[in-house]
Design an enzyme around this catalytic site. Structure first.
Site, PDB file in Angstrom:
ATOM      1  CG  ASP A  17     -32.359  45.103  18.341  1.00  0.00           C
ATOM      2  OD1 ASP A  17     -32.026  44.666  19.451  1.00  0.00           O
ATOM      3  OD2 ASP A  17     -33.011  46.146  18.184  1.00  0.00           O
ATOM      4  CD  GLU A 177     -37.129  42.028  24.242  1.00  0.00           C
ATOM      5  OE1 GLU A 177     -38.150  42.756  24.241  1.00  0.00           O
ATOM      6  OE2 GLU A 177     -36.026  42.438  24.640  1.00  0.00           O
TER       7      GLU A 177
HETATM    8  C1  6LW Z   1     -36.038  45.242  20.618  1.00  0.00           C
HETATM    9  C2  6LW Z   1     -35.906  44.205  21.635  1.00  0.00           C
HETATM   10  C3  6LW Z   1     -34.650  44.619  22.193  1.00  0.00           C
HETATM   11  O1  6LW Z   1     -37.263  45.307  20.004  1.00  0.00           O
HETATM   12  O2  6LW Z   1     -34.620  45.968  22.209  1.00  0.00           O
HETATM   13  O3  6LW Z   1     -32.542  44.010  22.807  1.00  0.00           O
HETATM   14  C4  6LW Z   1     -35.701  46.418  21.458  1.00  0.00           C
HETATM   15  N1  6LW Z   1     -33.726  43.797  22.480  1.00  0.00           N
HETATM   16  O4  6LW Z   1     -35.856  42.921  21.171  1.00  0.00           O
HETATM   17  C5  6LW Z   1     -35.285  47.614  20.689  1.00  0.00           C
HETATM   18  O5  6LW Z   1     -34.105  47.343  19.978  1.00  0.00           O
END
Ligand code: 6LW
Length: 540
Positions: A17, A177
């Site tokens: 991330d 997200e």
């Molecule tokens: C994070 C989400 C994700 O909150 O994994 O790869 C989760 N993306 O955006 C945990 O890192």
């Protein structure tokens, strides 16, 4: 601009991330750290390829309470931004604080306590508009609409200055997200991840004349995804952030995984990758070659890439603990002591490292490549335990090395003494495996008596080594002038994210640990076990 070669991942090992910002010629990067302390590592680079750890945004335990944080909980998905002389890191503490903001006048810290923001969801990011308005963006659900949510906030107090509004649902992939907002040529660009962080991961792009929308999708979405690039050694690419290098080029950092050969399994965690961003005449952009990136890359880097340093021994510059060491849920100074004069790690006997909460006598560093080894010499109090007549206190004493995914998944090599009540068990060497809810010593050998004939210190010494490749973790020992001998091995596949029993987001770390309870004659030394000559090396 000269095109220069570089290698991905730029931050190898469990560093997911990623988020990046630039101040003049300096780039700063932050990544997720989940239950590990110190957390939210911040890195500095001038060429976007070589990243030096410079601080941790979670560096005082009092900033977050992780005592009850389970594996892969804790601190998720930070974003770093610079505005008006200050650095801001937004993050979600899924084990307590929720969405919050930390600040510092310098990326070297100290970082502030977190201020909470009353907006739901995860993956918060800040965007400062030209007039200084601070927008706060998460993946929250608003009035039944899932996707990306936006508000205006005071970034210092965390107070909301507007209602939280739903602004984008993504392109239809699961779990929209990791939103990031940017402004290029007067237009607001919203980039987000969809499809989940696994093999369907992708990055999608939208733009609008207003931060509130309506948002138009990029005609070439997804702008990054390896979901159909089956034979690419890099998979799961997504969760990206963009930075302008000040010389007219855009770059993306994002997470990806390197899989074991031929299977969709990975043990090194989600790592940080870098790619040039390609913009078309209409201003839309994509990452890499039409959304595909590789291990061997090139681009107009701001500076030449230096070879990645692969050999590590802990450093103790100015009495400071080496920044590669980390700990589960926090640091207990009664269990772990770093001796800054002889570079030893000293441990007391702590709780079993499979306990799902609390602190351990365990010091870890990340595994950053498939072909590597981690070694250390353990000195332990072979002669100073009390015969355990009645207390039952000597239980399962172990001291050694671990290949550690989390409390439910680890392979260990150690000296041990069972210490069953009423007996005086011998010291042995053992290899154990913990997988799901099963744990077993799979190999053991009595420690040669000659090794226990030690002098007045009462200490005996054994060298341990873990060698890793894409198929095995091999556990070896040597003592008393003999060569390395294998005691046991465990499949690399057993420590891969895909095999763990719940949402797992981390990777393998190597560590030194001591657990159990020894009943000492007289007063117990503060840190009875010592690890010296800790070293991590990689080979091609
Ligand atoms: C994070 C989400 C994700 O909150 O994994 O790869 C989760 N993306 O955006 C945990 O890192």
């Amino acid at each position: 601009m000269k095109t220069l070669p570089y290698r991905n991942p730029v931050v190898p090992g469990f560093h997911p991330d990623p988020s990046v910002c630039r101040v003049g010629p300096d780039f700063y990067l932050v990544v997720s750290s989940f239950e590990f302390f110190p957390g939210l590592p911040v890195f500095h680079s001038t060429n976007l390829v070589n990243w030096e750890p410079i601080s941790f945004a979670w560096h005082r335990e009092s900033q977050f309470d992780m005592a009850g944080a389970g594996a892969s909980r804790g601190l998720f998905a930070p974003t770093i931004r610079f505005h008006a002389g200050e650095f801001f890191i937004t993050v979600t503490d899924v084990s307590g604080t929720g969405n919050c903001i930390l600040r510092s006048g310098t990326p070297y810290g100290p970082w502030s306590d977190p201020v909470p923001v009353a907006q739901g969801g995860i993956d918060p990011s800040l965007f400062f508009d030209d007039d200084g308005t601070a927008f706060f963006c998460t993946n929250a659900e608003v009035d039944g609409s899932t996707g990306i949510a936006l508000s205006v906030i005071n970034p210092v107090t965390g107070a909301l200055r507007s209602p939280v509004r739903h602004i984008c649902a993504g392109t239809g992939g699961r779990w929209p997200e990791a939103p990031h907002l940017y402004k290029f040529d007067g237009l607001y660009y919203l980039m987000l991840a969809e499809g989940g962080t696994e093999y369907g991961h992708m990055e999608t792009l939208f733009r609008s004349e207003s931060p509130w929308g309506p948002y138009t999708p990029c005609p070439t979405n997804p702008v990054l995804s390896h979901r159909d690039a089956v034979s690419n050694p890099v998979q799961c690419t997504g969760h990206a952030d963009i930075v302008d290098d000040g010389a007219g080029n855009l770059w993306a950092v994002f997470l990806g995984v390197r899989t074991l050969p031929g299977v969709l399994l990975h043990n090194l965690g989600r790592e940080t990758f870098l790619s040039p961003v390609v913009q078309d005449a209409a201003g839309w952009f994509s990452i890499g070659n039409g959304g595909i990136v590789g291990l061997e890359m090139e681009g107009p880097l701001p500076g030449e890439a230096r070879p990645y340093t692969r050999d590590w021994k802990p450093s103790y510059i100015e009495g400071k603990r080496d920044p590669h060491w980390c700990f589960v849920r926090g640091f207990d100074a009664s269990l772990i002591h770093f001796d800054c004069t002889d570079a030893a790690v000293r441990l007391a006997f702590g709780p079993d490292i499979s306990t799902p909460s609390g602190l351990y006598a365990l010091a870890l560093r990340r595994q950053e490549g498939f072909l590597c080894e981690f070694s250390a010499r353990v000195e332990f109090p072979a002669r100073i335990y009390a015969a355990d007549e009645n207390s039952g206190k000597n239980s399962g004493v172990r001291a050694g090395l671990t290949a550690y995914y989390n409390d439910s998944y680890h392979y260990d090599i150690f000296v041990y003494r069972d210490g069953v009540c009423g007996t005086n068990d011998p010291w042995r060497l053992g290899v154990s495996k913990r997988i799901h809810d099963m744990e077993a010593v799979v190999a053991s050998v009595d420690l040669p008596e000659s090794l226990l004939q030690v002098g007045g210190s009462g200490l005996a010494a054994v060298d341990f080594r873990i060698r890793s490749d894409t198929e095995w973790y091999v556990f070896e020992w040597k003592a008393g002038g003999t060569g390395w001998a294998e005691l046991g091995r465990g499949k690399t596949a057993g420590l891969c994210t895909e095999g763990t029993y719940h949402m797992s987001f981390t990777g393998v770390l190597f560590g030194v640990f001591a657990s159990g309870c020894l009943n000492f004659f007289g007063s117990e030394p503060d840190y009875p076990v010592s690890f010296s000559d800790c070293a991590y090396t990689e080979r091609d």
